[in-house]
Design an enzyme around this catalytic site. Structure first.
Site, PDB file in Angstrom:
ATOM      1  N   GLY A 248      33.688  71.933  11.196  1.00  0.00           N
ATOM      2  CA  GLY A 248      32.560  72.593  11.838  1.00  0.00           C
ATOM      3  C   GLY A 248      31.288  71.774  11.901  1.00  0.00           C
ATOM      4  O   GLY A 248      30.246  72.283  12.322  1.00  0.00           O
ATOM      5  N   GLY A 292      36.927  68.092  13.106  1.00  0.00           N
ATOM      6  CA  GLY A 292      37.662  67.910  14.362  1.00  0.00           C
ATOM      7  C   GLY A 292      36.717  67.337  15.398  1.00  0.00           C
ATOM      8  O   GLY A 292      36.756  66.153  15.736  1.00  0.00           O
ATOM      9  N   CYS A 361      38.930  77.808  42.138  1.00  0.00           N
ATOM     10  CA  CYS A 361      38.594  78.914  43.021  1.00  0.00           C
ATOM     11  C   CYS A 361      37.926  80.014  42.209  1.00  0.00           C
ATOM     12  O   CYS A 361      38.510  81.075  41.993  1.00  0.00           O
ATOM     13  CB  CYS A 361      39.886  79.417  43.644  1.00  0.00           C
ATOM     14  SG  CYS A 361      39.696  79.665  45.368  1.00  0.00           S
ATOM     15  N   GLU A 362      36.732  79.734  41.730  1.00  0.00           N
ATOM     16  CA  GLU A 362      36.076  80.662  40.836  1.00  0.00           C
ATOM     17  C   GLU A 362      34.602  80.267  40.702  1.00  0.00           C
ATOM     18  O   GLU A 362      34.303  79.119  40.370  1.00  0.00           O
ATOM     19  CB  GLU A 362      36.785  80.571  39.473  1.00  0.00           C
ATOM     20  CG  GLU A 362      36.225  81.458  38.448  1.00  0.00           C
ATOM     21  CD  GLU A 362      37.289  81.952  37.453  1.00  0.00           C
ATOM     22  OE1 GLU A 362      38.479  81.996  37.788  1.00  0.00           O
ATOM     23  OE2 GLU A 362      36.879  82.295  36.352  1.00  0.00           O
TER      24      GLU A 362
END
Ligand code: LLP
Length: 431
Positions: A248, A292, A361-362
């Protein structure tokens, strides 16, 4: 620049790992994920040094594979001496295919299937991180059927507010992950684990959230975890060897971001551990952390080509690129900030405020809004920086877009580490 991986050369072009981004785009096409191997290694070593210098006990940094995983990443991470956090059968399978040292693999997840647990047992991985009681019981009977003892950690909720985005904050009591400490649930689970056959409870784990900028919540969470450890020792007579404080650690996405150095997070964890163990004459646990994003994100960028620029008078200017939410869903999901630049004109002043939009398409298919960019035209190359984490790993085939390739760069050389998908790949599983 927001990461040492990125430079502007004397021709004003953005470079990464000694490679000119324009040359990379010409060779491999766009969209293109680019990862800088040296930067990944530097990031790993920062953690290794901070861990080894700041703590007298044993420690092991573990890379959170969900941020960016492929076989080559496993090899790089393994060669740095890191462990690996996997969170699904697919990630475990990838690690095994890359021959990742099994004893350094930690298997997380809040709903592991029998098949996934069986794979973990068969692969003799280091630790299975158990999330809940049904899973604990299933694991015990699967381990019994294989006549193997499962070395486990418990995922705990320390009840700490990590001051981050709600969707990526996980340590508080209202979270789907793990056993709560403050309700007594975790303690009862430890009692159950002690009685179950073929289960060896080696320690505890928590992960309080992601993209956290303050060391303080880690210190608080560490203390809560250690208090739990002490109670279990006193009341159940079980001594834990492992304390895993998760990942984190926040990174710089924008110039204005000011995360502390990684060492500050580790200091908060290790100092709290040392002080607590001294005071309560506990032996120092093996300290585990699971970065990460902080390993992968600053090492990566994504290259796109501008298809069109649409100026909507009185509204905004859309710069439309040949990728979008299918290769980077993070703005659509979290409103995530990114630094964006015209890779061929990286030394030009960024004079226009634009919305970087994708080709899906959004309407919500945006990579960034209200962001400053150099003047660009169709055909220009756009770089989105610090996309090494949670981009490729969160990509999809939405609109049946093939996933872009991932290229690893180092010292001016490049190589494909994940091939780009083809239309054939897209229909491969269609009947
Ligand atoms: N360990 C555990 C158990 C985790 O759940 C995570 C991340 C990590 C370690 C690594 O956290 P990191 O150091 O990368 O922050 N998709 C979101 C992030 C979700 C993080 C989930 N767990 C994003 O794109 O921001």
């Amino acid at each position: 620049m927001i990461s040492d991986a990125f430079w502007v050369n004397q021709d004003g072009r953005l470079t990464v790992g000694g490679c000119d981004t324009l040359a990379l785009a010409r060779e491999y096409g766009t969209p293109l994920y680019v990862m800088d191997e040296s930067q990944i290694r530097v990031n790993c070593r920062n953690f290794l040094n901070a861990a080894y210098n700041g703590y007298d006990g044993e420690s092991l940094p573990i890379f959170a594979g969900k941020s960016f995983l492929c076989k080559e990443m496993c090899r790089v991470i393994a060669s740095e001496g890191f462990g690996l956090d996997v969170v699904s059968g697919g990630e475990l399978y990838t690690a095994a295919a890359a021959d990742f040292p099994r004893e350094k693999i930690f298997f997380h997840g809040n709903n592991k299937s029998d098949a996934e647990l069986t794979l973990a047992l068969e692969e003799n991985i280091g630790r299975i991180v158990v999330d809940n009681l049904p899973e604990l019981r299933r694991l015990s009977s699967l381990a019994m059927s294989k006549n193997k003892t499962a070395d486990i950690l418990f995922r705990l909720k320390p009840g700490v507010d990590a001051h981050t985005h709600d969707f990526i904050s996980t340590g508080q009591i209202d979270s789907k992950f793990g056993f709560a400490i403050e309700t007594g649930e975790a303690f009862e689970a430890a009692r159950t684990a002690a009685e179950l056959p073929y289960i060896n409870l080696c320690g505890i784990h928590c992960h309080i959230g992601s993209q956290i900028f303050e060391p303080e919540p880690y210190a608080t969470a560490t203390k809560v975890m250690l208090e739990f450890m002490l109670r279990v020792k006193k009341e159940l007579g079980i001594s834990f060897s492992d304390l895993n404080m998760g990942g984190g650690f926040g990174i710089k996405y924008k110039k204005s971001d000011t995360p502390p150095p990684f060492a500050a997070f580790l200091e908060a964890i290790s100092e709290t551990t040392r002080d607590f163990c001294d005071t309560h004459t506990l032996s120092l646990p093996r300290l585990l952390i699971e970065p990460g994003r902080s390993i992968a994100a600053p090492a990566g960028l994504t290259l796109y080509t501008v298809g069109s620029v649409k100026e909507i008078p009185g509204k905004r200017t859309y710069v439309i690129i040949d990728g979008g939410m299918a290769d980077n869903p993070r703005y659509a999901l979290y409103g995530a900030p990114y630094t964006v630049m015209a890779a061929q004109k990286a030394n030009h002043p960024a004079t226009q405020t634009v919305t970087l939009a994708g080709k899906c398409c959004e309407s919500g298919d945006l990579i960034q809004e209200h962001t400053l960019l150099q003047a660009v035209a169709p055909g220009d190359l756009i770089a989105v920086l610090a996309t090494g984490a949670y981009n490729y790993s969160m990509s999809s085939n939405y609109n049946r877009l093939p996933r872009p390739p991932v290229v690893m760069v180092e010292n001016g050389k490049s190589r494909v580490i994940v091939r780009g998908e083809t239309f054939e790949d897209i229909i491969r599983n269609d009947i």
